[in-house]
Design an enzyme around this catalytic site. Structure first.
Site, PDB file in Angstrom:
ATOM      1  CG  PHE A 123      60.515   3.859  54.764  1.00 57.20           C
ATOM      2  CD1 PHE A 123      61.099   4.107  53.853  1.00 57.20           C
ATOM      3  CD2 PHE A 123      61.148   3.679  55.841  1.00 57.20           C
ATOM      4  CE1 PHE A 123      61.946   4.672  53.345  1.00 57.20           C
ATOM      5  CE2 PHE A 123      62.412   4.004  55.076  1.00 57.20           C
ATOM      6  CZ  PHE A 123      63.065   4.744  54.519  1.00 57.20           C
ATOM      7  N   GLY A 131      68.311  -3.687  62.387  1.00 59.46           N
ATOM      8  CA  GLY A 131      67.389  -2.223  62.973  1.00 59.46           C
ATOM      9  C   GLY A 131      68.020  -0.987  63.087  1.00 59.46           C
ATOM     10  NE  ARG A 268      35.172   3.833  90.568  1.00 52.12           N
ATOM     11  CZ  ARG A 268      34.257   1.975  91.085  1.00 52.12           C
ATOM     12  NH1 ARG A 268      33.251   2.280  90.008  1.00 52.12           N
ATOM     13  NH2 ARG A 268      34.813   1.346  91.379  1.00 52.12           N
ATOM     14  CD  GLN A 336      47.229   2.107  89.499  1.00 52.87           C
ATOM     15  OE1 GLN A 336      47.837   1.384  88.747  1.00 52.87           O
ATOM     16  NE2 GLN A 336      47.587   2.273  90.667  1.00 52.87           N
ATOM     17  N   GLY A 339      41.021   2.028  88.166  1.00 54.58           N
ATOM     18  CA  GLY A 339      41.731   0.760  89.047  1.00 54.58           C
ATOM     19  C   GLY A 339      40.675  -0.569  87.554  1.00 54.58           C
ATOM     20  CD  GLU A 363      58.161   6.696  61.804  1.00 56.20           C
ATOM     21  OE1 GLU A 363      58.554   7.063  61.774  1.00 56.20           O
ATOM     22  OE2 GLU A 363      57.639   5.846  61.400  1.00 56.20           O
ATOM     23  CB  SER A 366      64.078   6.289  73.802  1.00 58.53           C
ATOM     24  OG  SER A 366      62.652   6.617  73.720  1.00 58.53           O
TER      25      SER A 366
END
Length: 384
Positions: A123, A131, A268, A336, A339, A363, A366
């Site tokens: 498309f 944009g 862990r 995070q 680690g 698309e 925000s």
């Protein structure tokens, strides 16, 4: 709103999950490294009915509802976001546009081959200078006898290098502004259609994103999709469904991140106990699960409105905005929790983190979703 899935919807979800995890997932990391387009997977997805899910069986499609499509797309995205974005653009925008705006001849010619995955759709709306404001696009279509001559450049086109057909919007009457934009079906190999620069991206590396250049590209009169001046309408209708697709992809990637985080923290030990036993991490994962579920419900709500034939523009924007921002938070938290290992490509969360970043951009950013939502709530703002 609680969703009780039908037996058919659950069957489709299970089939998509099994295929995604058994066929797509094992090679997803390798495709991310090599940038290999997932052509074989897409052909198999076509055989399973995933490449024309909402297309009626009259035209070779699966003829299922939008909720089923969301369930399947979420599972594909869980395994490989690159494959999912191709599936999403192809189904949500390309197949839907041909189905709703194409004439009978166009539908019977294009949809069967699109539904098998033999012909992938692209498309072409975005341009280097247009944009978030597609009404300012510069690509033109000029009538010349029995043909239209298209000139211009399109930017950031998903699957542009691997598509069999591209839906292209172009200005056919400048005096009418957005009502002077028309849409055209341009097959790959048409003289004057040139695949330009391939973008080197942060993520979605197995899905090509290219520039398309049109230099005196001639297509027959009958290549117009819809009526003259309906190109903007075609684009906006396609983007409504496409935004549900982005929300579904976001949910799939976020779920993969949460699952990776749970598996890692359960295996862990630090300071004499499992990471999964630390209350701070447990609560963080609880919050991640809530955000994923909220996004899933927003996505299913928009899809169900589509199935009911009701207007769903605002709900699609809500789902897209919330889910795309959610997956970036969830991916960051999951990384995070890993680690230093989360920063290494040995662990899938590194790929998910990169793949998720674009979901708040393509698309409709925000910011554009907030415009759409607020305009639906308050009406268009007053310009001074």
């Amino acid at each position: 709103m609680a969703f009780v899935l039908s037996e058919e919807q659950l069957m489709i979800q299970t089939m998509a999950r099994d295929f995604a995890r058994e066929v797509i997932l094992p090679t997803a990391a390798e495709r991310d490294r090599t940038h290999e387009f997932p052509a074989d997977n897409l052909r198999q997805m076509g055989e399973l009915g995933f490449m024309g899910m909402m297309v009626p069986d009259t035209y070779g499609g699966a003829g299922v509802d939008a909720v089923s499509y969301v369930l399947a797309l979420t599972e594909i995205a869980y395994a490989c976001a690159s494959t999912a974005v191709v599936m999403s653009v192809h189904n949500s925008i390309c197949c839907e546009s041909v189905l709703y705006f194409g004439n009978e001849e166009q539908k019977r010619f294009w949809l069967p081959q699109m539904c098998t995955g033999e012909c992938i759709g692209a498309f072409a709306l975005t341009e280097p200078h247009a944009g978030s404001d597609p009404s300012s696009q510069r690509t033109t279509a000029v009538a010349d006898g029995d043909e239209w001559v298209i000139n211009g450049t399109k930017q950031f086109i998903t699957t542009g290098a691997n598509a069999g057909v591209t839906i292209v919007t172009a200005v056919s009457d400048r005096s009418k502004r957005h009502r002077g934009i028309s849409a055209f079906l341009v097959p790959t190999g048409t003289p004057g259609l040139i695949v330009g620069k391939a973008e080197e991206k942060l993520g979605l590396k197995a899905s090509d994103t290219v520039q398309l250049i049109f230099e005196d590209c001639r297509v027959p009169r009958e290549a117009m999709l819809g009526k003259p001046g309906e190109g903007f309408k075609v684009a906006m209708a396609g983007l409504d469904c496409g935004r549900i697709g982005i929300a579904a992809q976001s949910v799939g990637v976020a779920q993969a991140c949460l699952d990776e985080a749970m598996a890692y923290t359960k295996g862990r030990e630090q300071f004499g106990q499992l990471l999964s036993d630390f209350q701070g991490l447990r609560w963080r994962m609880a919050e991640m699960a809530c955000e994923i579920e909220a996004s899933r419900l927003l996505c299913l709500n928009a899809a169900s409105l589509k199935d009911l034939g009701r207007r769903y523009t605002m709900e699609a924007s809500m789902a897209k905005m919330f889910a795309s921002e959610m997956v970036n938070r969830v991916a960051g938290q999951a990384l995070q929790m890993h680690g230093g290992y989360g920063y290494c490509s040995e662990y899938p969360v590194e790929r998910h983190y990169r793949d998720a970043r674009v979901f708040t951009i393509y698309e409709g950013t925000s910011e554009i979703q907030r415009v759409v939502i607020s305009n639906n709530l308050l009406g268009p703002g007053t310009r001074r």
